[in-house]
Write a protein that holds these residues in place. Structure first.
Motif, PDB file in Angstrom:
ATOM      1  N   UNK A   1      -1.664  11.660  -4.518  1.00  0.00           N
ATOM      2  CA  UNK A   1      -1.563  12.757  -3.550  1.00  0.00           C
ATOM      3  C   UNK A   1      -1.580  12.170  -2.150  1.00  0.00           C
ATOM      4  N   UNK A   2      -0.572  12.480  -1.356  1.00  0.00           N
ATOM      5  CA  UNK A   2      -0.495  11.932  -0.012  1.00  0.00           C
ATOM      6  C   UNK A   2      -1.005  12.914   1.026  1.00  0.00           C
ATOM      7  N   UNK A   3      -1.381  14.115   0.567  1.00  0.00           N
ATOM      8  CA  UNK A   3      -2.101  15.064   1.425  1.00  0.00           C
ATOM      9  C   UNK A   3      -2.927  15.956   0.508  1.00  0.00           C
ATOM     10  N   UNK A   4      -3.978  16.585   1.042  1.00  0.00           N
ATOM     11  CA  UNK A   4      -4.778  17.472   0.188  1.00  0.00           C
ATOM     12  C   UNK A   4      -3.870  18.568  -0.362  1.00  0.00           C
ATOM     13  N   UNK A   5      -4.022  18.892  -1.649  1.00  0.00           N
ATOM     14  CA  UNK A   5      -3.134  19.896  -2.230  1.00  0.00           C
ATOM     15  C   UNK A   5      -3.343  21.246  -1.571  1.00  0.00           C
ATOM     16  N   UNK A   6      -4.572  21.542  -1.160  1.00  0.00           N
ATOM     17  CA  UNK A   6      -4.836  22.756  -0.372  1.00  0.00           C
ATOM     18  C   UNK A   6      -6.236  22.706   0.197  1.00  0.00           C
TER      19      UNK A   6
ATOM     20  N   UNK B   1       7.526  -4.482  -0.572  1.00  0.00           N
ATOM     21  CA  UNK B   1       6.815  -5.474   0.239  1.00  0.00           C
ATOM     22  C   UNK B   1       5.507  -4.943   0.793  1.00  0.00           C
ATOM     23  N   UNK B   2       4.848  -5.811   1.569  1.00  0.00           N
ATOM     24  CA  UNK B   2       3.556  -5.456   2.153  1.00  0.00           C
ATOM     25  C   UNK B   2       3.642  -4.227   3.036  1.00  0.00           C
ATOM     26  N   UNK B   3       4.798  -4.072   3.712  1.00  0.00           N
ATOM     27  CA  UNK B   3       4.899  -2.941   4.649  1.00  0.00           C
ATOM     28  C   UNK B   3       4.708  -1.609   3.926  1.00  0.00           C
ATOM     29  N   UNK B   4       5.139  -1.543   2.630  1.00  0.00           N
ATOM     30  CA  UNK B   4       4.944  -0.306   1.875  1.00  0.00           C
ATOM     31  C   UNK B   4       3.462  -0.057   1.644  1.00  0.00           C
ATOM     32  N   UNK B   5       2.766  -1.113   1.209  1.00  0.00           N
ATOM     33  CA  UNK B   5       1.340  -0.985   0.956  1.00  0.00           C
ATOM     34  C   UNK B   5       0.615  -0.553   2.222  1.00  0.00           C
ATOM     35  N   UNK B   6       1.040  -1.105   3.356  1.00  0.00           N
ATOM     36  CA  UNK B   6       0.391  -0.744   4.626  1.00  0.00           C
ATOM     37  C   UNK B   6       0.661   0.720   4.962  1.00  0.00           C
ATOM     38  N   UNK B   7       1.894   1.150   4.697  1.00  0.00           N
ATOM     39  CA  UNK B   7       2.231   2.548   4.969  1.00  0.00           C
ATOM     40  C   UNK B   7       1.346   3.474   4.145  1.00  0.00           C
ATOM     41  N   UNK B   8       1.140   3.112   2.884  1.00  0.00           N
ATOM     42  CA  UNK B   8       0.291   3.943   2.016  1.00  0.00           C
ATOM     43  C   UNK B   8      -1.107   4.026   2.612  1.00  0.00           C
ATOM     44  N   UNK B   9      -1.639   2.881   3.022  1.00  0.00           N
ATOM     45  CA  UNK B   9      -2.981   2.840   3.609  1.00  0.00           C
ATOM     46  C   UNK B   9      -3.071   3.755   4.831  1.00  0.00           C
ATOM     47  N   UNK B  10      -2.044   3.704   5.683  1.00  0.00           N
ATOM     48  CA  UNK B  10      -2.045   4.514   6.912  1.00  0.00           C
ATOM     49  C   UNK B  10      -2.067   6.003   6.576  1.00  0.00           C
ATOM     50  N   UNK B  11      -1.161   6.390   5.660  1.00  0.00           N
ATOM     51  CA  UNK B  11      -1.067   7.810   5.308  1.00  0.00           C
ATOM     52  C   UNK B  11      -2.369   8.275   4.667  1.00  0.00           C
TER      53      UNK B  11
END
Ligand SMILES: Cc1cc2nc3c(=O)[nH]c(=O)nc-3n(C[C@H](O)[C@H](O)[C@H](O)COP(=O)(O)OP(=O)(O)OC[C@H]3O[C@@H](n4cnc5c(N)ncnc54)[C@H](O)[C@@H]3O)c2cc1C
Ligand code: SF4
Ligand code: SF4
Ligand code: SF4
Ligand code: SF4
Ligand code: SF4
Ligand code: FES
Lengths: 252, 280, 345
Positions: free
Chosen positions: C130-135, C185-195
Motif C-alpha cells: 500500500x503506497x497510501x492509507x486505504x482510508x 536499480x537503487x533509485x526505485x528502492x529510494x523512491x519507495x522509501x520516500x513515498x
C-alpha cells in the motif's frame, strides 16, 4: 405414512403471503408429493376441518376473529403464523395509533357503526403459535425450508440474527453509505437481505429482534440525519407492537 | 488399549455410519443408546470424551461417552431430550444407523488418577460421563484407593442407572451417597442439595483426586465444599459444557479465553480453570 | 536476489496470459466499494484499490460451503473441491496477507481443515504494497502489519509506471515465468522509501500498539467500564465479525432437498456478537450480554490469538469500524485499555 394435511387461513391481510406460496409453482408440485392441501382459499374451493398443519395469515382485528382462530388452534397439531400481519401485526398495527371508532369513520365513513373492530393483534396474542414465518411478504424459500423441516418431524429454523449478517455475507455495500437509512442492524433476518441487496433500506418487515438495542439504533438513525418523525416512522412501519413490547420489557 | 488410529483430515467432518444395537428409556427424558463402532474407522475412547452424533437433515449434537473404555467397540450414550437432534435420537429404532464423529476431547486423565483415592461428584446429567469412569474403576478396582461417589438429582425420577446404583451401593468397596432436592413418597434416602452430602466425606489430602461433572450452577456450590477439603487444584478435575458445532477446534463456539473446550477440554484441572476467568 | 520490475501494462498482459492456466481472482469495483471476484477480463482487475467489503478469506473458506453431502441411499460423502486449475489470488494488501497467515496457522493446526487447506494449497498469492492509507479507518501501521509480506508468493510494489516484483516462493517464480521483468536499480528502492515516509504520516495514528502490552492490559481489564459503554452502542448486528479477515467462526446446519433424503451439511460464517452464539441447552448463555460479547470479540483480537499463536488477532484493516453503523473502533478500544495500564504502572 399418511400425508400430512395442510390448511391455510386468512384474517386481516392482503393475502400476498399465500400468493408467494402459489408463486412457488414448480416446487409446489414437489411439495404436493408429500402433503395434501385441504383448505386454501387463494387456490381452491374445497374446505376441510381435518388438518394437521395450519398456516395463519393476517392479524386479528375484531372480536369474531377470536373464536375462529381458537377453533383452528384446536384442530391443528402445528400452527404457524404466516407473514408479518400474523407474526407481528405488521402494517396493520399502524391502525392502533387511532381509536377503533376513528378508524371505522376513516375507512367506512358514516357506515362505520355497522362494522366491528378493535386494536390489531398478532395472532400469538390470541393463541399459542408453534413457529413463525416472518416477512412482508414471506420468503418462498423459507416457506419451503419450513415445510421440509415439518415433514422431517423437526423444528424449522427460527431466525435470531440481524439482517446485517446476511447482508454482509452477500457482500452488499451498506445502504448507509448510499445515503439511506436502514433498520437491518436490529431487524430479524431470514430474507437474505433482499432490500439492501437492491440498494433499498430494510424496513424491519420481519420484526425487531428480541433484546435489540433500540436506544442505540435511534442514535444511529439520528447521526445519519433522520428527524424525530422519520425515526418514529421507521419504528412503526411494521414493528409498532414489537417496539412497544420491548420498551415495556426493558425500560432504559 | 489398542494402538490409536490417526483420523485422516479428509474425514474431519464426515459422520461414520454406525448401527444402533439397543435403545432403552432410563427416565422420562433420558434414553440410553447402544451403538457398535467400526474399529477400523473410530478409535478407542476414554471417559470424559464425547462423540458428535448426527442424523441427515436434522443436525449434530455432542454427547458424552457413557460406557467404560473396556466396552469398545461398543459404545453407550445417554441422551436427554431437549431439542431437534436429541428428540430424533430418542426415536431411533434398533437396526437403524446414526452418523458418528469422534472420539473428541481430552477425557479424564486416567493415568493421573491411578493409585489415588477418588472423590467423584455427579450433578444431574453429569452422571453420564461419570458412569463411564465409575464402571472403568469397578472393572479395575485394584488400581484405585478409596472411592467415594456423590450423586445429586432434582428428584428420584431423574436418577439415572438405578439398577447400577443399587449394585454399586452394595459392593462394599464404593462409598455411594445420593441426594435428591425434592423427595417423593417412596424416597427413603437423603434429601437436599448435593453439597449436603459433603458431611459424609473425609479425604486423605495427600492422595485424593476429585472428578466433578454437572451443570454450571452446580460447580459454583460444589467448589465451595471442595475448597474446604484443601485438595491441591491440580488434582481436582471438572468437565465443562459449551455450545459446540465442529468439535475439532475450528468453529469458535466453545472458545473460552485462548482455549477451545472441544479440543483442550472438556476436562480441566481446577488449576487450569483458575487462569480461565470465563470458565466457571 | 536481484531486484526486478515490470511495467504496469506488461503485468496486465502477463496476468491476461495466465488466464489460460489459472483462475484469476482479484479486486473489482462495484458501485462504491471493491470486492474480490473471479476475473475473466483483466481490464476489470483493480490492482490499486482500497480495502474490500469482505476479506479474501472467502476464497479459501466460502461464506457458505457444503462439508458433507447426504445421498438417498443413506451414505454421506465429502464434496469434491476441484483443484485441476490453480487459483491466482491477486493484489492482497499487507493486512490481508498477515490475516491469511493467521487463518493458515489455525486451520492447519492439527487436525487440519481439509477444505481450507485444499483451496489454500491450490492458490498462488500476489501481495501488493500500500503506497497510501486505504482510508481514514485503517490502522495497519499501528498493528505492525503495514509493508509485511506474510505468506505471499509474489510481492508487488506499485510505482508510477512500474511494479517492483519480488518472487517469494517457488510457486511465485513459476507464476512469473515468461513475464517481461527488467532490472530495478537503487533509485526505485529510494523512491519507495520516500513515498512510504510520506504515507506513514497520513495514517490516523502514528503510535504503534505494543501487542504484548495490549494482551497484558486485557488480562487486567475484564471489569473495565469500557465493556458496558460498548454494550450501550453495539447493535449486535454481526457486521464486524463477518467483515473481519481474522474472524473464522462458523455455524453448521443441514439443508435438505425436497426429496428429504438428499442434502448437505453446510457451514456458514458466524458471529460471536449474536445472542445465541454461546447458548447451550437449558438456556444457559455463557455470553448473554452485549458487554460480554464485545469483550470476547476484542480479547480474541488483542489477547487470545496472540497468547496462543504469537500472532496479532487484529491486522488493523479497519473493515469492522468502516462498516459498523455504531462506529465502534478497535484502535480506540486498544488505546483506552493501554492508557489505563500506563496510568497504573
Ligand atoms: C461436551 C458435551 C457433552 C455433552 N454430553 C451430553 C450427554 O451425554 N447427554 C446429553 O443428553 N447431552 C449432552 N450434552 C448436551 C447436548 O449436546 C445438547 O443438549 C444438544 O446439543 C442439544 O441439541 P438439540 O439439537 O437437541 O437441541 P437444539 O434444538 O439445537 O437446541 C435446544 C437447546 O440446546 C442448545 N444447544 C444447541 N446446540 C448445542 C450444543 N452443541 N451444545 C450444547 N447446547 C446446545 C440450544 O442453545 C438450545 O438451548 C453435551 C454437551 C457437550 C458440549
Ligand atoms: S445495508 Fe442495512 S442490513 Fe445491510 S449492512 Fe447496512 S445496515 Fe446492515
Ligand atoms: S430487508 Fe428488511 S424490509 Fe426487506 S424483506 Fe428483509 S426484513 Fe423485510
Ligand atoms: S458491527 Fe458494530 S454494532 Fe454491529 S455487532 Fe459489531 S460492534 Fe456491534
Ligand atoms: S478487528 Fe477490525 S480492524 Fe481488526 S482485523 Fe478485524 S476487521 Fe480488521
Ligand atoms: S489497512 Fe493498511 S495494509 Fe490494509 S489496505 Fe489499508 S493501508 Fe493497506
Ligand atoms: S466446537 Fe468448534 S471449536 Fe470447539
Amino acid at each position: 405414512m399418511a400425508k400430512p394435511r395442510i390448511a391455510f387461513f386468512d384474517f386481516a391481510c392482503c393475502e400476498g403471503c399465500q400468493l408467494q406460496v402459489i408463486n412457488l409453482e414448480a416446487e409446489l408440485l414437489d411439495v404436493l408429493d408429500h402433503v395434501d392441501i385441504v383448505t386454501f382459499r387463494e387456490a381452491m374451493s374445497e374446505k376441510s376441518d381435518d388438518y394437521d398443519i395450519a398456516f395463519i395469515e393476517g392479524s386479528i382485528t375484531r372480536a369474531s376473529d377470536i373464536p375462529r382462530l381458537e377453533k383452528i388452534r384446536e384442530n391443528a397439531t402445528v400452527l404457524i403464523a404466516l407473514g408479518a400481519c400474523a407474526t407481528i401485526a405488521g402494517v396493520n398495527a399502524l391502525k392502533n395509533r387511532r381509536t377503533p371508532q376513528e378508524n371505522l369513520r376513516i375507512v367506512y365513513g358514516d357506515d362505520g357503526d355497522k362494522f366491528e373492530t378493535f386494536p390489531v393483534r398478532p395472532i400469538d396474542q390470541v393463541v399459542e403459535v408453534d413457529y413463525y414465518l416472518h416477512g412482508c411478504p414471506i420468503d418462498k424459500n423459507e416457506f419451503l425450508e419450513m415445510v421440509k423441516a415439518l415433514l422431517m418431524g423437526t423444528a424449522p429454523k427460527q431466525w435470531t440474527s440481524a439482517v446485517c449478517v446476511e447482508c454482509k455475507l452477500r457482500e452488499n455495500e451498506c445502504v448507509y453509505d448510499l445515503g439511506r437509512l436502514c433498520m437491518g442492524p436490529i431487524s430479524r433476518g431470514g430474507c437474505d437481505a433482499i432490500c439492501p441487496a437492491y440498494g433499498n433500506s430494510c424496513e424491519a418487515c420481519r420484526g425487531i429482534l428480541p433484546d435489540a438495542n433500540i436506544p442505540s439504533m435511534v442514535e444511529v438513525l439520528k447521526a445519519h440525519g433522520a428527524s424525530e418523525a422519520e425515526i418514529e416512522r421507521r419504528f412503526t412501519n411494521f414493528t409498532a407492537i414489537d417496539k412497544l413490547v420491548q420498551e415495556m420489557e426493558q425500560p432504559q | 488399549m489398542s494402538e490409536s488410529i490417526t483420523i485422516p483430515e479428509q474425514t474431519l467432518y464426515l459422520p461414520i455410519p454406525t448401527p444402533v444395537t439397543a435403545v432403552r428409556m432410563l427416565t422420562k427424558t433420558e434414553c440410553l443408546i447402544t451403538v457398535e463402532l467400526d474399529p477400523d474407522r473410530i478409535e478407542p475412547y476414554r471417559p470424559g470424551q464425547f462423540f458428535m452424533l448426527s442424523l441427515p437433515g436434522i443436525g449434530e449434537a455432542p454427547i458424552s461417552v457413557c460406557s467404560p473404555p473396556e466396552a469398545y467397540p461398543r459404545l453407550q450414550l445417554c441422551v436427554r431430550r431437549v431439542g431437534k437432534v436429541t428428540a430424533h435420537l430418542h426415536q431411533l429404532a434398533v437396526g437403524s444407523t446414526i452418523g458418528i464423529r469422534g472420539p473428541m476431547g481430552n477425557g479424564v486423565p486416567l493415568e493421573q488418577l491411578k493409585g489415588q483415592d477418588l472423590l467423584i461428584a455427579a450433578g444431574g446429567l453429569g452422571m453420564v460421563p461419570l458412569h463411564a469412569l465409575i464402571n472403568h474403576i469397578v472393572k479395575n478396582r485394584a488400581d484405585y484407593g478409596t472411592v467415594t461417589v456423590l450423586y445429586g438429582a432434582k428428584e428420584p425420577g431423574e436418577l439415572l442407572f438405578r439398577d447400577e446404583l443399587l449394585q454399586w451401593g452394595s459392593r462394599g468397596d464404593l462409598n455411594l451417597h445420593i441426594a435428591v432436592n425434592i423427595a417423593d413418597e417412596d424416597w427413603m434416602g437423603h434429601v437436599g442439595m448435593i453439597t449436603t452430602l459433603f458431611q459424609y466425606v473425609s479425604v486423605d489430602v495427600a492422595k485424593t483426586a476429585a472428578v466433578i461433572v454437572g451443570p454450571p450452577v452446580m460447580y459454583h456450590f460444589v467448589m465451595q465444599e471442595i475448597r474446604k477439603l484443601n485438595l491441591p487444584p491440580e488434582r481436582i478435575f471438572l468437565s465443562l459444557e459449551r455450545r459446540m458445532k465442529c468439535g475439532v477446534g475450528k468453529c469458535g463456539h466453545c472458545q473460552i479465553n485462548e482455549i477451545t473446550v472441544c479440543q483442550d477440554g472438556p476436562v480441566f484441572s481446577y488449576d487450569q480453570l483458575k487462569t480461565l476467568p470465563e470458565a466457571i | 536476489m536481484p531486484a526486478s520490475k515490470i511495467s504496469k501494462d506488461d503485468l496486465k498482459r502477463h496476468l491476461s496470459e495466465k488466464l489460460t492456466d489459472y483462475t484469476l481472482v482479484g479486486p473489482v469495483k462495484s458501485r462504491l466499494a471493491y470486492k474480490f471476484d473471479v476475473i475473466s477480463n483483466v481490464d476489470r482487475l483493480e490492482i490499486e484499490y482500497t480495502t474490500t467489503v469482505l476479506p479474501p478469506k472467502k476464497q479459501f473458506m466460502p461464506t457458505v460451503e457444503p462439508l458433507i453431502r447426504f445421498q438417498g441411499d443413506g451414505t454421506a460423502q465429502l464434496p469434491l473441491i476441484p483443484t485441476d486449475r490453480p487459483v491466482a489470488l491477486v493484489a492482497l494488501h499487507s493486512c490481508d496477507l498477515i490475516a491469511t497467515d493467521l487463518i493458515d496457522t489455525i486451520f492447519a493446526t492439527a487436525p487440519g481443515d481439509p477444505y481450507y487447506k485444499t483451496r489454500r494449497e491450490n492458490a498462488v498469492i500476489l501481495g501488493v504494497r500500500c503506497m497510501e492509507p486505504c482510508d481514514t479507518h485503517a490502522f495497519c501501521n499501528a498493528m505492525g502489519t503495514l509493508d509485511q509480506k506474510g505468506g505471499a508468493d509474489i510481492f508487488l510494489t506499485p510505482l508510477d509506471h512500474h511494479f517492483l516484483v519480488e518472487p517469494l516462493s517457488k510457486k511465485g517464480e513459476t507464476f512469473l515465468a515468461g513475464a517481461a521483468l527488467s532490472h530495478s536499480g537503487d533509485e526505485d528502492a529510494q523512491a519507495v522509501g520516500r513515498i512510504a515516509n510520506e504515507r506513514d504520516k497520513q495514517f490516523r495514528s502514528q503510535e504503534k500498539v505494543d501487542l504484548k502490552a495490549l494482551s497484558d492490559a486485557m488480562t487486567t481489564s475484564r471489569d473495565h467500564e469500557i465493556w458496558d459503554e460498548l454494550a450501550g452502542e453495539c447493535l449486535a448486528c454481526g457486521t464486524c465479525n463477518i467483515t473481519c479477515p481474522t474472524c473464522y467462526c462458523f455455524d453448521m446446519c443441514d439443508k435438505m432437498e425436497l426429496s428429504l433424503v438428499d442434502g448437505e451439511r453446510r457451514r456458514s460464517w458466524d458471529s460471536c456478537q449474536l445472542r445465541e452464539f454461546a447458548e447451550v441447552a437449558g438456556g444457559e448463555n455463557f455470553r448473554g450480554t452485549r458487554a460480554d460479547r464485545q469483550r470476547h470479540r476484542f480479547f480474541r483480537k488483542g489477547k487470545y490469538l496472540f497468547d496462543r499463536y504469537d500472532l496479532t488477532g487484529c491486522v488493523g484493516c479497519g473493515r469492522c469500524v468502516r462498516q459498523c453503523v455504531a462506529d465502534i473502533d478497535p484502535l480506540e478500544v486498544y488505546q483506552r485499555l493501554l492508557e489505563r495500564r500506563s496510568a497504573r504502572v
